[in-house]
Motif scaffolding. Structure first.
Motif, PDB file in Angstrom:
ATOM      1  N   ALA A 177      -7.942   0.108 -58.539  1.00 13.56           N
ATOM      2  CA  ALA A 177      -7.469   1.229 -59.362  1.00 13.56           C
ATOM      3  C   ALA A 177      -7.020   2.294 -59.118  1.00 13.56           C
ATOM      4  O   ALA A 177      -5.880   2.723 -59.434  1.00 13.56           O
ATOM      5  CB  ALA A 177      -8.772   1.407 -60.352  1.00 13.56           C
ATOM      6  N   LEU A 178      -7.597   2.851 -57.945  1.00 14.50           N
ATOM      7  CA  LEU A 178      -6.845   4.004 -57.316  1.00 14.50           C
ATOM      8  C   LEU A 178      -5.410   3.695 -56.710  1.00 14.50           C
ATOM      9  O   LEU A 178      -4.574   4.481 -57.048  1.00 14.50           O
ATOM     10  CB  LEU A 178      -7.904   4.617 -56.168  1.00 14.50           C
ATOM     11  CG  LEU A 178      -7.414   5.831 -55.575  1.00 14.50           C
ATOM     12  CD1 LEU A 178      -7.367   7.026 -56.828  1.00 14.50           C
ATOM     13  CD2 LEU A 178      -8.254   6.225 -54.526  1.00 14.50           C
ATOM     14  N   GLU A 192     -10.255   4.750 -67.957  1.00 19.30           N
ATOM     15  CA  GLU A 192     -10.139   3.483 -68.845  1.00 19.30           C
ATOM     16  C   GLU A 192     -10.110   2.348 -67.955  1.00 19.30           C
ATOM     17  O   GLU A 192     -10.713   1.222 -68.289  1.00 19.30           O
ATOM     18  CB  GLU A 192      -8.881   3.609 -69.610  1.00 19.30           C
ATOM     19  CG  GLU A 192      -8.833   4.594 -70.697  1.00 19.30           C
ATOM     20  CD  GLU A 192      -9.991   4.126 -71.808  1.00 19.30           C
ATOM     21  OE1 GLU A 192     -10.142   3.035 -72.090  1.00 19.30           O
ATOM     22  OE2 GLU A 192     -10.646   5.131 -72.150  1.00 19.30           O
ATOM     23  N   ARG A 193      -9.599   2.466 -66.783  1.00 19.38           N
ATOM     24  CA  ARG A 193      -9.414   0.997 -65.924  1.00 19.38           C
ATOM     25  C   ARG A 193     -10.798   0.817 -65.246  1.00 19.38           C
ATOM     26  O   ARG A 193     -10.995  -0.462 -64.946  1.00 19.38           O
ATOM     27  CB  ARG A 193      -8.290   1.281 -64.743  1.00 19.38           C
ATOM     28  CG  ARG A 193      -7.059   1.433 -65.309  1.00 19.38           C
ATOM     29  CD  ARG A 193      -6.191   1.428 -64.122  1.00 19.38           C
ATOM     30  NE  ARG A 193      -4.607   1.683 -64.558  1.00 19.38           N
ATOM     31  CZ  ARG A 193      -3.580   2.078 -64.170  1.00 19.38           C
ATOM     32  NH1 ARG A 193      -3.783   2.748 -63.070  1.00 19.38           N
ATOM     33  NH2 ARG A 193      -2.577   1.759 -64.594  1.00 19.38           N
ATOM     34  N   VAL A 194     -11.502   1.783 -65.198  1.00 19.65           N
ATOM     35  CA  VAL A 194     -12.917   1.516 -64.330  1.00 19.65           C
ATOM     36  C   VAL A 194     -14.244   1.562 -65.217  1.00 19.65           C
ATOM     37  O   VAL A 194     -15.237   0.882 -64.593  1.00 19.65           O
ATOM     38  CB  VAL A 194     -13.200   2.176 -63.023  1.00 19.65           C
ATOM     39  CG1 VAL A 194     -12.116   2.055 -61.979  1.00 19.65           C
ATOM     40  CG2 VAL A 194     -13.418   3.740 -63.398  1.00 19.65           C
ATOM     41  N   LEU A 219     -18.605  -1.939 -56.084  1.00 16.45           N
ATOM     42  CA  LEU A 219     -17.584  -1.254 -56.855  1.00 16.45           C
ATOM     43  C   LEU A 219     -16.534  -0.660 -56.188  1.00 16.45           C
ATOM     44  O   LEU A 219     -15.633  -0.535 -56.470  1.00 16.45           O
ATOM     45  CB  LEU A 219     -18.229  -0.071 -57.892  1.00 16.45           C
ATOM     46  CG  LEU A 219     -19.005  -0.638 -59.119  1.00 16.45           C
ATOM     47  CD1 LEU A 219     -19.731   0.723 -59.641  1.00 16.45           C
ATOM     48  CD2 LEU A 219     -17.996  -1.317 -60.140  1.00 16.45           C
ATOM     49  N   ILE A 220     -16.811  -0.674 -54.654  1.00 20.59           N
ATOM     50  CA  ILE A 220     -15.825  -0.037 -53.873  1.00 20.59           C
ATOM     51  C   ILE A 220     -14.512  -0.758 -53.894  1.00 20.59           C
ATOM     52  O   ILE A 220     -13.415  -0.144 -54.354  1.00 20.59           O
ATOM     53  CB  ILE A 220     -16.452   0.142 -52.463  1.00 20.59           C
ATOM     54  CG1 ILE A 220     -17.691   1.044 -52.334  1.00 20.59           C
ATOM     55  CG2 ILE A 220     -15.353   0.483 -51.399  1.00 20.59           C
ATOM     56  CD1 ILE A 220     -18.428   0.715 -51.224  1.00 20.59           C
TER      57      ILE A 220
END
Length: 106
Positions: A69-70, A28-30, A62-63
């Motif tokens: 998010a991680l 959901e976050r990414v 995106l990294i």
């Protein structure tokens, strides 16, 4: 030579349930980041691999957002272990897709 798959232990199935909840939250976050085509996870026994599948144009940008998010996920679920990967390849066998841009309702 015969190879048999071992049956999952009850605690493995229970732990995957918590990892599934966390994996859905990560997806959901990414999923709305530019270029994200899919988010999938693979339960690896004592941790989960979280993979973000992207197009070639957005892979490098995106990294950092995926890492953020991680980090949030690790703070919310400190008892769980995760690894992440941003790639352009297709979803490998054994992964569960938590988001796929081509899926109905995505």
């Amino acid at each position: 030579m015969s190879v048999t798959k071992s049956q999952p232990k009850p605690q493995d199935v229970e732990k995957w349930g918590v990892y599934a909840k966390a994996s859905r939250l990560f997806a959901e976050r990414v999923k709305n980041l530019p270029g994200v085509r899919a988010v999938a996870a693979k339960y690896c026994g004592d941790y989960v691999d979280l993979w973000v599948f992207t197009d070639e144009v957005h892979q490098s940008e995106l990294i950092h957002p995926v890492g953020a998010a991680l980090k949030q996920l690790g703070e919310q679920f400190p008892e769980l272990l995760f690894d992440s990967f941003v790639t352009r390849q297709g979803i490998p066998d054994g992964f569960v897709a938590f988001f796929h841009a081509n899926a109905p309702g995505a």
